[in-house]
Design a protein around this motif. Structure first.
Motif, PDB file in Angstrom:
ATOM      1  N   GLU A  99       0.875  -1.169   0.000  1.00 46.41           N
ATOM      2  CA  GLU A  99       0.000   0.000   0.000  1.00 46.41           C
ATOM      3  C   GLU A  99       0.911   1.218   0.000  1.00 46.41           C
ATOM      4  O   GLU A  99       1.639   1.461   0.973  1.00 46.41           O
ATOM      5  N   THR A 132      -8.395   6.034  -5.509  1.00 44.16           N
ATOM      6  CA  THR A 132      -9.414   5.109  -6.000  1.00 44.16           C
ATOM      7  C   THR A 132     -10.242   4.541  -4.853  1.00 44.16           C
ATOM      8  O   THR A 132      -9.692   4.054  -3.852  1.00 44.16           O
ATOM      9  N   ASP A 133     -11.564   4.612  -4.990  1.00 47.93           N
ATOM     10  CA  ASP A 133     -12.525   4.068  -4.021  1.00 47.93           C
ATOM     11  C   ASP A 133     -12.487   4.773  -2.666  1.00 47.93           C
ATOM     12  O   ASP A 133     -13.029   4.256  -1.677  1.00 47.93           O
ATOM     13  N   LYS A 134     -11.879   5.938  -2.586  1.00 51.22           N
ATOM     14  CA  LYS A 134     -11.859   6.693  -1.333  1.00 51.22           C
ATOM     15  C   LYS A 134     -12.828   7.867  -1.420  1.00 51.22           C
ATOM     16  O   LYS A 134     -13.087   8.415  -2.493  1.00 51.22           O
ATOM     17  N   GLU A 135     -13.360   8.249  -0.288  1.00 48.03           N
ATOM     18  CA  GLU A 135     -14.259   9.396  -0.226  1.00 48.03           C
ATOM     19  C   GLU A 135     -13.514  10.682  -0.579  1.00 48.03           C
ATOM     20  O   GLU A 135     -12.379  10.888  -0.146  1.00 48.03           O
ATOM     21  N   THR A 136     -14.140  11.536  -1.358  1.00 49.71           N
ATOM     22  CA  THR A 136     -13.564  12.843  -1.678  1.00 49.71           C
ATOM     23  C   THR A 136     -14.578  13.929  -1.334  1.00 49.71           C
ATOM     24  O   THR A 136     -15.796  13.685  -1.286  1.00 49.71           O
ATOM     25  N   GLU A 147      -8.684  10.106   4.324  1.00 54.46           N
ATOM     26  CA  GLU A 147      -7.762   9.014   4.650  1.00 54.46           C
ATOM     27  C   GLU A 147      -7.971   8.561   6.090  1.00 54.46           C
ATOM     28  O   GLU A 147      -8.109   9.382   7.007  1.00 54.46           O
TER      29      GLU A 147
END
Length: 228
Positions: A99, A132-136, A147
């Protein structure tokens, strides 16, 4: 009487189990707890998740831990360099998960873990594969990525001096990630070059208070043989 000193590096890491999440201090060789890592290699736990700035140099320290087959996943900001052949080989063979985190985000997420925060919003990584696939979210006209905090079961760090309560003084750049990792781990094990009597440390120079340190061990190698 509070005395966090352990008789040996092997005793200090004896209960680190398979599957543990482990933070390891150091910026390259500077501040890396070599003696504790050597003891962990001798014990050979498996399936560890390793959180560190890089993924090892040469065949020693972090690289030796990877080479021994102890690590399943690496979370770091700088895995590849000219002497990272152990990581390179394991990763290319699919034996190691990675990661990748920008260095500022890595530090901020560890700080969040140590401060009890539920996460942070950062602009770093927005619009890239790292988001990718993270809240913004847009805040004041700027785009941010959410994060999660980073925490660990154990942190292995190195300092220059300590007293028996675990108060730590670092040597210059050897300080790096040590203080924030000590706050973000359930159990912090500090490897130090010298232990002094209570009262000998100038309180103004103590960076990590003993409340964040559970175990203390003297490095068996002479301080003259160690870098910062």
């Amino acid at each position: 009487m509070i005395n966090k000193s352990m008789p040996s590096t092997d005793d200090a890491v004896a209960d680190i189990p398979d599957g543990a999440t482990l933070m390891v201090g150091g910026f390259g060789p500077a501040g890396q707890p070599y003696a504790l890592l050597d003891a962990l290699v001798r014990r050979r736990p498996r399936e560890l998740t390793l959180i560190s700035n890089n993924a090892g140099n040469g065949d020693f320290g972090l690289a030796a831990l990877l080479k021994a087959g102890c690590v399943r996943k690496v979370i770091c900001s700088f895995p590849r360099q000219s002497d990272s052949w152990v990581f390179d080989d394991l990763y290319r063979r699919g034996e190691l998960e990675l990661e990748l985190i920008p260095q500022g985000n890595l530090a901020a997420r560890i700080q969040a873990g140590g401060s009890g925060l539920g996460g942070i919003y950062t602009p770093t990584g927005f619009g890239t594969l790292l988001a990718t696939d993270k809240e913004t979210r847009e805040i004041d006209g700027r785009q941010y990525v959410f994060e999660l905090p980073l925490k660990a079961d154990f942190a292995l760090i190195r300092a220059e001096r300590a007293d028996r309560w675990g108060n730590l003084v670092y040597n210059k750049t050897g300080r790096n990630f040590g203080p924030i990792m000590a706050m973000a781990a359930a159990c912090t094990i500090a490897e130090v070059n010298q232990q002094v009597s209570l009262g000998e440390l100038d309180p103004e120079t103590v960076i990590t208070p003993g409340i964040f340190v559970q175990r203390l061990v003297i490095n068996p190698v002479s301080p003259q043989q160690l870098s910062a």
